[in-house]
Design a protein around this motif. Structure first.
Motif, PDB file in Angstrom:
ATOM      1  N   THR A   1      -4.042  10.032 -58.757  1.00 17.32           N
ATOM      2  CA  THR A   1      -4.562  10.302 -56.919  1.00 17.32           C
ATOM      3  C   THR A   1      -4.760  12.047 -57.095  1.00 17.32           C
ATOM      4  OG1 THR A   1      -4.214   9.476 -55.027  1.00 17.32           O
ATOM      5  CG2 THR A   1      -2.640   9.841 -56.763  1.00 17.32           C
ATOM      6  N   ASN A   2      -6.036  11.803 -56.131  1.00 16.65           N
ATOM      7  CA  ASN A   2      -6.289  13.474 -56.115  1.00 16.65           C
ATOM      8  C   ASN A   2      -6.005  13.859 -54.818  1.00 16.65           C
ATOM      9  OD1 ASN A   2      -6.869  16.578 -55.880  1.00 16.65           O
ATOM     10  ND2 ASN A   2      -8.845  16.287 -56.868  1.00 16.65           N
ATOM     11  N   VAL A   3      -5.122  13.604 -54.181  1.00 12.62           N
ATOM     12  CA  VAL A   3      -4.693  13.693 -52.705  1.00 12.62           C
ATOM     13  C   VAL A   3      -5.205  15.687 -52.352  1.00 12.62           C
ATOM     14  CG1 VAL A   3      -2.733  12.411 -52.172  1.00 12.62           C
ATOM     15  CG2 VAL A   3      -2.126  14.747 -52.912  1.00 12.62           C
ATOM     16  N   GLY A   4      -5.277  15.733 -53.596  1.00  5.34           N
ATOM     17  CA  GLY A   4      -5.305  17.461 -52.914  1.00  5.34           C
ATOM     18  C   GLY A   4      -7.272  18.123 -52.387  1.00  5.34           C
ATOM     19  N   VAL A   5      -7.971  16.858 -52.295  1.00  6.78           N
ATOM     20  CA  VAL A   5      -9.764  16.662 -51.417  1.00  6.78           C
ATOM     21  C   VAL A   5      -9.423  17.375 -50.377  1.00  6.78           C
ATOM     22  CG1 VAL A   5     -10.803  15.953 -54.097  1.00  6.78           C
ATOM     23  CG2 VAL A   5     -10.067  14.722 -51.711  1.00  6.78           C
ATOM     24  N   PHE A   6      -8.231  16.184 -49.673  1.00  4.37           N
ATOM     25  CA  PHE A   6      -7.904  16.163 -48.547  1.00  4.37           C
ATOM     26  C   PHE A   6      -6.964  17.617 -47.544  1.00  4.37           C
ATOM     27  CE2 PHE A   6      -7.921  11.927 -49.683  1.00  4.37           C
ATOM     28  CZ  PHE A   6      -8.927  11.610 -49.632  1.00  4.37           C
ATOM     29  N   GLY A   7      -7.020  18.109 -48.153  1.00  7.37           N
ATOM     30  CA  GLY A   7      -6.159  19.721 -48.238  1.00  7.37           C
ATOM     31  C   GLY A   7      -4.848  19.551 -47.720  1.00  7.37           C
ATOM     32  N   VAL A   8      -4.397  19.010 -48.993  1.00  7.66           N
ATOM     33  CA  VAL A   8      -2.803  18.426 -48.902  1.00  7.66           C
ATOM     34  C   VAL A   8      -2.466  18.770 -50.010  1.00  7.66           C
ATOM     35  CG1 VAL A   8      -1.040  16.709 -48.581  1.00  7.66           C
ATOM     36  CG2 VAL A   8      -3.196  15.604 -47.713  1.00  7.66           C
ATOM     37  N   ASP A   9      -0.845  19.306 -49.814  1.00 13.51           N
ATOM     38  CA  ASP A   9      -0.418  19.775 -50.955  1.00 13.51           C
ATOM     39  C   ASP A   9       0.056  18.949 -52.142  1.00 13.51           C
ATOM     40  OD1 ASP A   9      -0.411  22.317 -50.228  1.00 13.51           O
ATOM     41  OD2 ASP A   9       1.274  22.050 -48.221  1.00 13.51           O
ATOM     42  N   THR A  10       0.768  17.660 -51.823  1.00 11.17           N
ATOM     43  CA  THR A  10       1.413  16.668 -52.558  1.00 11.17           C
ATOM     44  C   THR A  10       1.575  15.787 -51.706  1.00 11.17           C
ATOM     45  OG1 THR A  10       1.839  16.575 -54.678  1.00 11.17           O
ATOM     46  CG2 THR A  10       3.467  17.478 -52.880  1.00 11.17           C
ATOM     47  N   GLY A  11       1.975  14.542 -52.612  1.00 12.72           N
ATOM     48  CA  GLY A  11       2.246  13.677 -52.300  1.00 12.72           C
ATOM     49  C   GLY A  11       3.447  13.215 -53.316  1.00 12.72           C
ATOM     50  N   THR A  12       3.939  11.075 -52.102  1.00 13.67           N
ATOM     51  CA  THR A  12       5.045  10.663 -53.298  1.00 13.67           C
ATOM     52  C   THR A  12       3.773   9.183 -53.304  1.00 13.67           C
ATOM     53  OG1 THR A  12       6.409   9.550 -51.287  1.00 13.67           O
ATOM     54  CG2 THR A  12       6.971  11.610 -52.599  1.00 13.67           C
ATOM     55  N   PRO A  13       3.056   9.092 -54.887  1.00 13.86           N
ATOM     56  CA  PRO A  13       2.439   8.554 -54.842  1.00 13.86           C
ATOM     57  C   PRO A  13       3.422   6.715 -54.890  1.00 13.86           C
ATOM     58  CG  PRO A  13       2.086   9.773 -57.234  1.00 13.86           C
ATOM     59  CD  PRO A  13       3.261  10.605 -55.658  1.00 13.86           C
ATOM     60  N   ILE A  14       2.406   5.622 -54.665  1.00 15.92           N
ATOM     61  CA  ILE A  14       3.281   4.430 -55.274  1.00 15.92           C
ATOM     62  C   ILE A  14       2.265   3.381 -56.160  1.00 15.92           C
ATOM     63  CG2 ILE A  14       3.706   1.920 -54.167  1.00 15.92           C
ATOM     64  CD1 ILE A  14       3.968   3.365 -51.524  1.00 15.92           C
ATOM     65  N   LEU A  15       3.099   3.490 -57.599  1.00 11.47           N
ATOM     66  CA  LEU A  15       2.507   3.080 -58.556  1.00 11.47           C
ATOM     67  C   LEU A  15       1.821   1.370 -58.563  1.00 11.47           C
ATOM     68  CD1 LEU A  15       5.692   2.958 -60.691  1.00 11.47           C
ATOM     69  CD2 LEU A  15       4.499   4.155 -61.410  1.00 11.47           C
ATOM     70  N   ASN A  16       0.658   1.962 -59.395  1.00  6.16           N
ATOM     71  CA  ASN A  16      -0.072   0.173 -59.286  1.00  6.16           C
ATOM     72  C   ASN A  16       0.101  -0.865 -59.943  1.00  6.16           C
ATOM     73  OD1 ASN A  16      -2.099   1.268 -57.981  1.00  6.16           O
ATOM     74  ND2 ASN A  16      -2.857   2.478 -59.571  1.00  6.16           N
ATOM     75  N   PRO A  17       0.731  -1.843 -59.522  1.00  5.51           N
ATOM     76  CA  PRO A  17       1.474  -3.294 -60.079  1.00  5.51           C
ATOM     77  C   PRO A  17       1.443  -2.854 -61.802  1.00  5.51           C
ATOM     78  CG  PRO A  17       1.171  -3.513 -57.802  1.00  5.51           C
ATOM     79  CD  PRO A  17       0.039  -2.405 -58.362  1.00  5.51           C
ATOM     80  N   GLY A  18       2.100  -2.725 -62.587  1.00  2.72           N
ATOM     81  CA  GLY A  18       1.730  -3.278 -64.055  1.00  2.72           C
ATOM     82  C   GLY A  18       1.673  -1.547 -64.282  1.00  2.72           C
ATOM     83  N   GLU A  19       2.040  -1.175 -63.965  1.00  2.00           N
ATOM     84  CA  GLU A  19       1.527   0.682 -64.175  1.00  2.00           C
ATOM     85  C   GLU A  19       3.121   1.142 -64.221  1.00  2.00           C
ATOM     86  OE1 GLU A  19      -1.772   2.752 -62.478  1.00  2.00           O
ATOM     87  OE2 GLU A  19      -2.959   1.052 -62.983  1.00  2.00           O
TER      88      GLU A  19
END
Length: 445
Positions: free
Chosen positions: A364-382
């Protein structure tokens, strides 16, 4: 008369909203012709009709949410129009006006389902109950059946509420969860008849008391509803751990510019996401244990020997995560082509349900919104998801001197049941190492 039922156009989906009809009664259709577009919890999908004939009836208008297994369109075959129409009329009218259950099965047997996994099991059971009474009392019983979706019926059953006694609050006459809860709340009131307890039953007025000028209420459905449910399920099922690393990606950015000028990459989508995707695939190749899934039912870890790389994409209908099948086997130009096709299809809203199934890891590329980073939630089953932060020019110690360098922060979330801290750290460190010195793409691939 032949009837086409709403198929399961995804994996276990129970309903879909009819977005647009492409045909009208009286139109001639051919086998394979697209007759409508529907939106499921995963994507917008065009439905082709599986036989030839003339459209006799559209059972539901645009904007209606229809359960899987319900008849949505009736088709009269050439020469059969006059013979079959009268026989189907007693079934067609209730199905359109009040009965949310599937109409009686056509004489030709079970209709073929072109996409998905067939008609939902619950739909078959409801049809059996409808066909069982062969006397004249069947039709009135069906017409009086209260309108409610399967989850609401289950809630009513669990709470012991008779849906026929519930008054729906919505104008379309469909009973909601709130209606069922409201029916439960005032239950003790009838025992105190002298007390005007009936007046407080005006609880359904409460949801409509908001300021319509200062507030807007948007129904949660389709992709957004499914995403919310999936994220809740993932967050409270898989124990998440997130690790971070800040990386000097100056060399990677230079390589991006070089690849854009490469004749072998002409016409392809070349950007930092391409090289970061390749770096993650290299890290997975070096540490294949991270590419796995947790099987709760069998208490097993399922090791995947392939990588279906998911790419989170923001669309007008919400966030979706289509994936590139067998991304591990693709060359850099092939991966660039796959990324370009994935993004273009997602923006057009034409991503198929199949493209969003079977993912193993996600970016997931949150950088395109100018965000430094994040704590992404897993997609179920991954097992893992990598977040890319914004790439910015920052002061960085390079070769003993402070210089302006292109820097980003990566965050890797993983399922701690099958990925421990050591494995997660090695994967993230390898991704960072490749981006710092992208020549390792050649030596490590």
């Amino acid at each position: 008369m032949r009837e086409f039922k709403m198929p399961d156009v995804g994996e276990g989906l129970t309903e879909a909203e009819i977005l647009k009809w492409y045909v009208q009664p009286g139109d001639t259709v051919e086998d394979g012709q697209v007759v409508c577009e529907v939106e499921t919890a995963k994507a917008a999908v065009e439905l082709p009709i599986p036989f030839d004939g003339v459209v006799k009836e559209l059972r539901f208008p645009e904007g209606t949410t229809v359960d899987v297994g319900q008849v949505i369109i009736a088709i009269a075959a050439a020469g059969e129009e006059s013979a079959e129409t009268p026989a189907q009329e007693p079934v067609a009218e209730p199905a359109e006006q009040s009965d949310p259950q599937p109409a009686q099965e056509a004489p030709g047997g079970r209709q073929p389902v072109l996409v998905g996994y067939g008609v939902a099991e619950s739909s078959t059971k409801r049809r059996a109950r409808k066909e069982a009474p062969a006397n004249g009392t069947a039709a009135p019983a069906v017409e009086q059946r209260p309108l409610a979706k399967p989850p609401v019926r289950k809630l009513a059953k669990d709470l012991g509420v008779d849906l026929s006694a519930v008054v729906p609050s919505s104008p379309d006459g469909i009973i909601s969860r709130e209606d069922v809860h409201a029916a439960v709340a005032p239950a003790p009131a009838p025992q105190e008849t002298p007390v005007p307890a009936a007046a407080p039953v005006a609880v359904p007025v409460a949801p409509a008391s908001y300021d319509s000028v200062r507030e807007t209420r948007i129904p949660v459905k389709g992709v957004r509803k499914a995403t919310a449910a999936a994220m809740i399920g993932s967050a409270f099922t898989a124990p998440h751990v997130t690790e971070f690393v800040t990386v000097d990606v100056t060399r990677t950015m230079k390589l991006v510019e070089e690849l854009k000028a490469d004749k072998d990459m002409q016409g392809l989508r070349v950007n930092p996401l391409l090289l970061i995707s390749k770096a993650l695939l290299v890290a997975i190749k070096r540490h294949p244990e991270v590419n796995a899934a947790w099987d709760e039912a069998n208490q097993e870890i399922v090791q995947k020997h392939y990588v279906n790389l998911g790419i989170a994409a923001a669309t007008p209908r919400g966030l979706i995560v289509p994936n590139i099948k067998d991304a591990h086997a693709q060359t850099l130009p092939e991966l660039a082509a796959s990324l370009g096709e994935l993004v273009a299809t997602a923006r057009e809203g034409k991503t198929s349900p199949a493209a969003m199934q079977g993912g193993t890891v996600t970016i997931t590329n949150v950088g395109v919104f100018g965000v430094d980073t994040g704590t992404p939630i897993l997609n179920p089953g991954e097992s893992a998801i990598l977040a890319i932060g914004a790439i910015k020019l920052q002061p960085w110690v390079h070769k003993g001197k402070v210089k302006p360098r292109q820097v980003t922060t990566l965050a890797l979330s993983f399922d701690h049941r099958l990925v421990d801290g050591e494995l997660g750290s090695k994967v993230l460190a390898d991704v960072a190492a490749v981006l710092e010195r992208p020549k390792r793409l050649i030596t490590w691939s």
